[in-house]
Design an enzyme around this catalytic site. Structure first.
Site, short mmCIF file in Angstrom:
data_model
loop_
_atom_site.label_atom_id
_atom_site.label_comp_id
_atom_site.label_asym_id
_atom_site.label_seq_id
_atom_site.Cartn_x
_atom_site.Cartn_y
_atom_site.Cartn_z
N ASN A 10 54.11 6.79 7.40
CA ASN A 10 54.92 7.54 8.83
C ASN A 10 56.56 7.16 7.66
OD1 ASN A 10 56.55 7.03 10.88
ND2 ASN A 10 55.78 5.06 11.57
N LYS A 12 58.97 8.07 10.15
CA LYS A 12 60.11 7.11 10.82
C LYS A 12 60.99 8.38 10.50
CE LYS A 12 58.60 2.34 10.46
NZ LYS A 12 58.67 0.80 10.60
N HIS A 90 53.60 3.60 19.06
CA HIS A 90 54.47 3.15 17.71
C HIS A 90 55.18 1.99 18.31
CE1 HIS A 90 56.42 1.81 14.41
NE2 HIS A 90 55.60 1.85 13.69
N GLU A 92 57.90 0.59 17.26
CA GLU A 92 58.91 1.25 17.96
C GLU A 92 59.35 2.55 19.12
OE1 GLU A 92 59.81 2.44 13.66
OE2 GLU A 92 59.23 0.61 13.29
N GLU A 162 49.04 -3.07 14.23
CA GLU A 162 50.40 -3.12 13.81
C GLU A 162 50.82 -4.30 14.41
OE1 GLU A 162 51.95 0.59 11.14
OE2 GLU A 162 53.00 1.00 13.38
N GLY A 168 57.66 -3.98 9.02
CA GLY A 168 59.25 -4.02 8.19
C GLY A 168 59.86 -5.41 7.72
N SER A 208 54.25 -3.80 6.60
CA SER A 208 54.52 -3.74 5.17
C SER A 208 53.67 -4.14 4.34
CB SER A 208 54.97 -5.90 5.36
OG SER A 208 56.16 -5.52 6.53
P1 PGA Z 1 56.37 -0.87 7.20
O1 PGA Z 1 56.08 0.32 8.34
O2 PGA Z 1 55.60 -0.19 6.46
O3 PGA Z 1 57.91 -0.50 6.97
O4 PGA Z 1 56.41 -1.95 7.72
C1 PGA Z 1 55.11 0.26 9.28
C2 PGA Z 1 55.14 1.12 10.08
O5 PGA Z 1 56.14 0.96 11.48
O6 PGA Z 1 54.32 1.69 10.81
#
Ligand code: PGA
Length: 250
Positions: A10, A12, A90, A92, A162, A168, A208
């Protein structure tokens, strides 16, 4: 034979078209299906490359088919640009853009109507976890985001678990903790849609994920793949992950 382990990157809001092309051209040969969820602007140029085993998708979409929705993009448009799938809900999008389960549900229905695979994200906050509400929160997200989705349509749905506290932060859930939650998610699906659907649906872990954790995640019986954010932006880190779980010798 069990299904191949799924890796979805992903990106982003990262990468220009040229950066995206450079990244994809540097990927190693792919032996199982890989997925990259890219910015809208990169969907067409990457899907045009038609790289074997590489599916290109979007990270969001608007549920209405067309009309006066300035700045939005429909499922037909991303499909037309070459998308095979779309990430929906997601965390976010849920937090920064106030997306509700009901709104995500509309998007899931719109995606399925276009034969796009829907990757539906769910996850609890640190506070939910500390208050031991993880299963309850996930159940609500799951049932409301997939409201009125028929069992037969679930074959085009993938769940991504998630935990918000792991995204992150460099602090992933342990593979064992992820397994426990995935087991609960499968149970919820079994109760609502049936045992066949629960067995067949893919449940990915995200938050992560790195080359350090991916092999142990793959060993968990209810972890069918990973959704990778930060580590999917760097070609060396991403290649390491792909080689570990989808390379010629895995
Ligand atoms: P990350 O993000 O691997 O940077 O934690 C995962 C995601 O938001 O899909």
């Amino acid at each position: 034979m069990s299904n191949p382990f799924i890796v979805i990157g992903n990106w982003k809001m990262n990468k220009t078209i040229q950066e995206a092309l450079d990244f994809v051209e540097a990927l190693p040969p792919l032996f199982t299906s890989n997925y990259l969820a890219v910015p809208y602007t990169c969907i067409y140029p990457l899907s045009e490359l038609d790289i074997p085993m590489l599916q290109i998708g979007a990270q969001n979409v608007y549920p209405e088919p067309e009309g006066a929705y300035t700045g939005e993009i429909s499922t037909a448009m991303i499909k037309d640009a070459g998308a095979d799938f779309v990430i929906l809900g997601h965390s976010e999008r849920r937090s920064l853009f106030s997306e509700s389960n009901a709104f995500i549900n509309k998007k899931v229905k719109a995606a399925l109507l276009q034969d796009l695979n829907a990757i539906v994200c769910i996850g609890e906050s640190a506070m939910d976890r500390d208050q031991k509400k993880t299963t309850e929160v996930l159940k609500t997200q799951l049932l409301e985001s997939l409201n009125e989705i028929e069992p037969s349509a679930l074959s085009c749905v993938t769940i991504a678990y998630e935990p918000i506290w792991a995204i992150g932060t460099g602090q992933p859930a342990t593979p064992q903790a992820a397994q426990e939650v995935h087991f609960q998610i499968r149970k919820i699906i079994e109760e609502k849609w049936g045992p066949k659907e629960a067995k067949e649906i893919s449940i990915l872990y995200g938050g992560s994920v790195s080359h350090e954790t991916v092999t142990e995640l793959k060993d968990q019986p209810d972890v069918d793949g990973v959704l990778v954010g930060g580590a999917a932006l760097n070609i060396e880190k991403y290649t390491q992950i792909i080689d570990l779980v989808g390379g010629p010798n895995t």
